[in-house]
Structures are given as C-alpha cells and as structure tokens.
Design an enzyme around this catalytic site. Structure first.
Site, PDB file in Angstrom:
ATOM      1  N   HIS A 170       7.337 -39.392 -41.283  1.00  0.00           N
ATOM      2  CA  HIS A 170       5.908 -39.403 -41.540  1.00  0.00           C
ATOM      3  C   HIS A 170       5.584 -38.822 -42.916  1.00  0.00           C
ATOM      4  O   HIS A 170       4.482 -38.979 -43.411  1.00  0.00           O
ATOM      5  CB  HIS A 170       5.217 -38.583 -40.442  1.00  0.00           C
ATOM      6  CG  HIS A 170       3.737 -38.555 -40.560  1.00  0.00           C
ATOM      7  ND1 HIS A 170       3.007 -39.693 -40.828  1.00  0.00           N
ATOM      8  CD2 HIS A 170       2.852 -37.551 -40.488  1.00  0.00           C
ATOM      9  CE1 HIS A 170       1.720 -39.368 -40.889  1.00  0.00           C
ATOM     10  NE2 HIS A 170       1.613 -38.079 -40.694  1.00  0.00           N
ATOM     11  N   CYS A 171       6.557 -38.145 -43.550  1.00  0.00           N
ATOM     12  CA  CYS A 171       6.226 -37.406 -44.777  1.00  0.00           C
ATOM     13  C   CYS A 171       6.737 -38.063 -46.054  1.00  0.00           C
ATOM     14  O   CYS A 171       5.950 -38.401 -46.934  1.00  0.00           O
ATOM     15  CB  CYS A 171       6.788 -35.992 -44.683  1.00  0.00           C
ATOM     16  SG  CYS A 171       6.069 -35.036 -43.349  1.00  0.00           S
ATOM     17  N   ILE A 172       8.054 -38.241 -46.156  1.00  0.00           N
ATOM     18  CA  ILE A 172       8.654 -38.570 -47.455  1.00  0.00           C
ATOM     19  C   ILE A 172       8.165 -39.925 -48.012  1.00  0.00           C
ATOM     20  O   ILE A 172       7.848 -40.013 -49.191  1.00  0.00           O
ATOM     21  CB  ILE A 172      10.207 -38.507 -47.378  1.00  0.00           C
ATOM     22  CG1 ILE A 172      10.653 -37.118 -46.869  1.00  0.00           C
ATOM     23  CG2 ILE A 172      10.858 -38.825 -48.716  1.00  0.00           C
ATOM     24  CD1 ILE A 172      10.255 -35.944 -47.716  1.00  0.00           C
ATOM     25  N   ILE A 213       5.344 -41.278 -47.481  1.00  0.00           N
ATOM     26  CA  ILE A 213       3.871 -41.324 -47.474  1.00  0.00           C
ATOM     27  C   ILE A 213       3.284 -40.345 -48.498  1.00  0.00           C
ATOM     28  O   ILE A 213       2.484 -40.723 -49.360  1.00  0.00           O
ATOM     29  CB  ILE A 213       3.331 -40.905 -46.072  1.00  0.00           C
ATOM     30  CG1 ILE A 213       3.959 -41.740 -44.952  1.00  0.00           C
ATOM     31  CG2 ILE A 213       1.807 -40.889 -46.036  1.00  0.00           C
ATOM     32  CD1 ILE A 213       3.399 -43.086 -44.753  1.00  0.00           C
ATOM     33  N   ASP A 214       3.672 -39.079 -48.368  1.00  0.00           N
ATOM     34  CA  ASP A 214       2.987 -38.005 -49.103  1.00  0.00           C
ATOM     35  C   ASP A 214       2.958 -38.207 -50.624  1.00  0.00           C
ATOM     36  O   ASP A 214       1.938 -37.919 -51.260  1.00  0.00           O
ATOM     37  CB  ASP A 214       3.632 -36.645 -48.798  1.00  0.00           C
ATOM     38  CG  ASP A 214       3.611 -36.327 -47.317  1.00  0.00           C
ATOM     39  OD1 ASP A 214       2.897 -37.026 -46.578  1.00  0.00           O
ATOM     40  OD2 ASP A 214       4.314 -35.387 -46.901  1.00  0.00           O
TER      41      ASP A 214
END
Ligand SMILES: NC(=O)c1ccc[n+]([C@@H]2O[C@H](COP(=O)([O-])OP(=O)(O)OC[C@H]3O[C@@H](n4cnc5c(N)ncnc54)[C@H](O)[C@@H]3O)[C@@H](O)[C@H]2O)c1
Length: 438
Positions: A274-276, A278-279
C-alpha cells in the site's frame, strides 16, 4: 504549556485518557491494541461494520494479529469499536489511520482523510488532540485539517491540538513491534507538539519530535521514496546483470559484506504494497505546485512498473525454448501477496503478472497458504483458490513462477518436481536445467 495542554498530558500520564482511533486497518488495529496493552481505554471507529462486529466478537481480520490479542483487550473492557462517530466526543485523542490511495490519474486521493475528518470534527470538543497518521504530502495537516477545526470554532494550539505522526510498519517482521519502532511527531504549535509527544511516548519507546507537521509528513515520504528509488535501481541492475550472464543476487550478497555505505535492496517482479508504489506520487503531485519535477520518482516508477512485463518476456522465451507458448500453457504462480509471509495483496506485482499471463492465454492457477481464496479487489478479479503446492501438483504445470518467496514453500521439492521454474526472487542459487532466473 497552556492549561488545556497540561490537562491532556496529565490525563495521559495517569492513564485516564481515552484513546480514539479512527480506521481499524493494518495501522489502526495494532495501535489500538498497543494502547490497550498499556491499560488505556481505547475506542475504535470504522465505517466498516464487519470489522466492528469482529472486534466485538474478539476476532482478528488481519493475519499477523492474533484473535487472542483482540479478545483479551475487549474482555478486559479496554477496547470497544463502533461506527457511531458521535462518540468521538468521548475520546481524548482522535488518531486518524485511514487509507491514502491514488486516484485513476495517479494523483493523491485524500477523500478518506477528508471524509473521516468531516465525520469527526462536528463531535470534537475542547481538550482533544487530532493526530493524522495516514501517509500524505507535506502541507495536508495544515491545509486540510487545520481549517476544518478552526471553522468549527476550535482554536488549534489553545482549545485543541493538531499533530501529524506517520506510521511505520514492517508487516511480518518479528524483530519490530509498534512499541519498539521509533515514532516521528510534528505539531502545529509548540503545545501541539508537547501533547503529541505525551500521546505517543505513553506506548512507544522512542518518540522523535520534529519542528512542524510538514516536516513530519515529508519524513515519511523520504523514507518510502528512498526505498522506491533503490528498488528501482536494483531492478534495473537485475536487467543489466541478466544480459551479462551475472546473477544479481550473488552480487548483492557480495556487496552487502561492505560494512559501510551500502544498503542491500532485493530485486523482484516489480513493487508492491500500500505504500511504496503509492506514496512517492503524493510528493510528485505536490512538488508540481512549486514548479519542481521529481525525476527520480518518475524514473523508479517507470522501471518498477515495467518489471512484470520483463518477467513475462523471460517466461515466454523459456516456454518457447521448450516448443511451447504462454497461450495454452498451464502456469502456477507461487505467492500472490506483495511480499513474503503476509496476506496483504495490495498492489501486489504477482497480481500484475497473473493478469498479463491470463491476457496472453495461460491456464492459470496460484498457490499461497496466506491467501487461500483470491480476494475481492477493486481492480482485479480472479475466480481462483490456492492450489496446495504438493510434488504431484507442481509436476502438472508447464511452468511454475516464483512470484513471492514465502518461507513455507519447499523450494527443494519444487525444483525437483517442476518442469520449468521461473524465479523472480532469487530463491535458487546455482544452476538447474529447469530453472530460469527472471
Ligand atoms: N499498512 C502499512 O503497512 C502502512 C504502513 C505505514 C503507513 N501506512 C499508511 O497508513 C494509512 C492507513 O493504512 P492501512 O494500511 O491501515 O489501511 P487499511 O485499509 O488497512 O485500513 C484503513 C481502515 O480505515 C477505514 N476507513 C475508511 N474510510 C473511513 C472513514 N471515512 N472513517 C473511518 N474509517 C474509515 C477502513 O474501513 C479500514 O478499516 C495509509 O495512509 C497508509 O499509507 C500503512
């Protein structure tokens, strides 16, 4: 410190503060349990009534969080969950842990943060702290949350306190827990920071204060962009090494013996979670407002998203050498969560690979003990159940693709029985006649 801030700090110190946590997912649930473990009363909020019902029943819905941890906290009367946002006024803290995805144009989708804030703010009262934990671009707390509180007539830094404190988690890593991962906190004013420090140091060993909410927001982005860019770099190195007949994993292991100045990143079939993936694009979007182009981010995005396509070429070539095509071949994908030993499927590169295989006509199955049934996902649909990775099953497929290297796979058995193994994770060292490293 003003009187209201001091009262909050005293309440936390005496464990009388009621901890409100909004969004009981991968971030919010472990945080709730951590406060309950220290004897705080926790009130969890979510719009998903199935999660709320499960908590009431003492059942977990996240693989690495045991049901016993939830039932213990619920039975002790320290953890309750609700969908009723009017109860926000009962809590002393309002900690927001809601998703921050990208929209279809790969731009920040703040709708969850804004909807949650709009649900909470009407019920907020003097003496509370509002803390945003969701990863976002620098300026979100001041530009979006602050005006909503002030419009409601609450003076930030005097009546209520506003902080940003990014979540750090490494799901499945047994060496770190919510308690032992240092937590960065930035406050809108000096008193906001003191309140934030008190809130988090009650349950976390090391709290790292920074000068502003913006600095705290940017800290989280730097951490994840650093990873994203380095994953892009090793993935590019993998492609070059492959052309040169060099095993990139052997090279990384050798380079990692350097005791300073090198951090080992592992290449794979893409990037996930969910992070790498997207962020970094939260910063890209915001940087445009300042006339800055974040070229490293765009470049790592280009390389990392192209990796499933590169793996596909390796699969096609390996099958071709065996007088087969992807079209009509039986293919088993091993591991479909985005990284090993967890059940989180978000942005998993294995799924990108599965879609490409299906589009090219492969007869597809997967095997993953962590994901027994292919879950409902917003953008992906497969009517599949996990195939047990037995010797008999492995031998049935024209091609077995190692997409996520869970520890519970028997790698020796798999290479002994498979007709063809495509290894995207560097599980196998050395050469085998039925092995292609990709
Ligand atoms: N999962 C991780 O490892 C991780 C690590 C660091 C940071 N983060 C960040 O933390 C944030 C939360 O991520 P997550 O993984 O916990 O997400 P999640 O999807 O697991 O959980 C979010 C929860 O919020 C709930 N929710 C959605 N809209 C809501 C609303 N309007 N009001 C109340 N609840 C609502 C959902 O039902 C869900 O239970 C994201 O910004 C993410 O980038 C996640």
């Amino acid at each position: 410190m003003n009187k209201t801030a001091q009262e909050f700090v005293d309440k936390v110190k005496s464990r009388k503060a009621i901890i409100g946590i909004v969004g009981l997912g991968y971030v919010g649930l472990p945080l709730a349990l951590r406060y309950a473990e220290e004897g705080y009363s926790v009130l969890g909020f979510d719009i998903d009534d199935t999660k709320v019902a499960k908590i009431k029943d003492g059942q977990s819905y996240i693989e690495h969080i045991p049901s016993t941890a939830i039932s213990r906290a619920v039975k002790a009367g320290l953890f309750a969950a609700t969908t009723d946002f009017s109860k926000i006024s009962d809590a002393d803290s309002v900690i927001l842990c809601v998703p921050t995805p990208l929209n279809k144009y790969r731009e920040p989708d703040l709708s969850y943060v804004l909807d949650t804030t709009d649900s909470c703010v009407p019920h907020m009262r003097k003496g509370q702290v509002l803390s945003l934990e969701s990863t976002t671009y620098p300026g979100t707390t001041e530009e979006e949350l602050l005006p909503r509180l002030e419009k409601r007539g609450l003076k930030v830094g005097e009546d209520v306190f506003l902080v940003f404190s990014p979540e750090r988690e490494d799901p499945g890593n047994p060496n770190f827990s919510t308690k032992t991962i240092p937590k960065v906190v930035g406050g809108h004013t000096a008193d906001c920071l003191e309140v934030g420090k008190a809130l988090y140091s009650a349950v976390i060993d090391k709290v790292v204060p920074v000068s502003s909410t913006k600095a705290a927001e940017m800290t989280k982005l730097l951490e994840n962009i650093h990873r994203a860019v380095n994953i892009g770099l090793v993935n590019e190195m993998k492609i070059v090494a492959d052309k040169m007949g060099i095993d990139i994993h052997e090279v990384i292991d050798a380079a990692a013996t350097k005791p300073f100045g090198f951090v080992a990143y592992k290449p794979g079939p893409g990037w996930g979670g969910h992070c790498i993936p997207i962020d970094p694009f939260y910063l890209t979007w915001k940087a445009r407002e300042y006339g800055v182009h974040t070229r490293f981010i765009e470049l790592c995005g280009e390389i990392n998203t192209a990796m499933p396509g590169w793996v596909m070429k390796k699969i096609a070539k390996a099958l071709n050498e065996r007088q087969k095509s992807i079209n009509g071949s039986k293919v088993l994908v091993l591991g479909i969560s985005y990284k090993k030993n967890i059940d989180d499927m978000r942005e998993s590169p294995s799924v990108m690979l599965m879609e490409k295989l299906r589009d090219d006509g492969a007869l597809l199955d997967y095997s993953d003990n962590h994901v027994p049934v292919f879950p409902k996902m917003r953008e992906h649909k497969f009517d599949l159940k996990s195939v047990p990775p037995t010797a008999e099953n492995i031998a049935k497929y024209d091609c077995v693709v190692v997409a996520t290297d869970h520890d519970d796979f028997d790698w020796d058995m798999i290479i002994k029985n498979a007709k063809l193994v495509i290894d995207t994770r560097g599980v196998y060292r050395g050469q085998f006649s039925n092995l292609v490293k990709a």
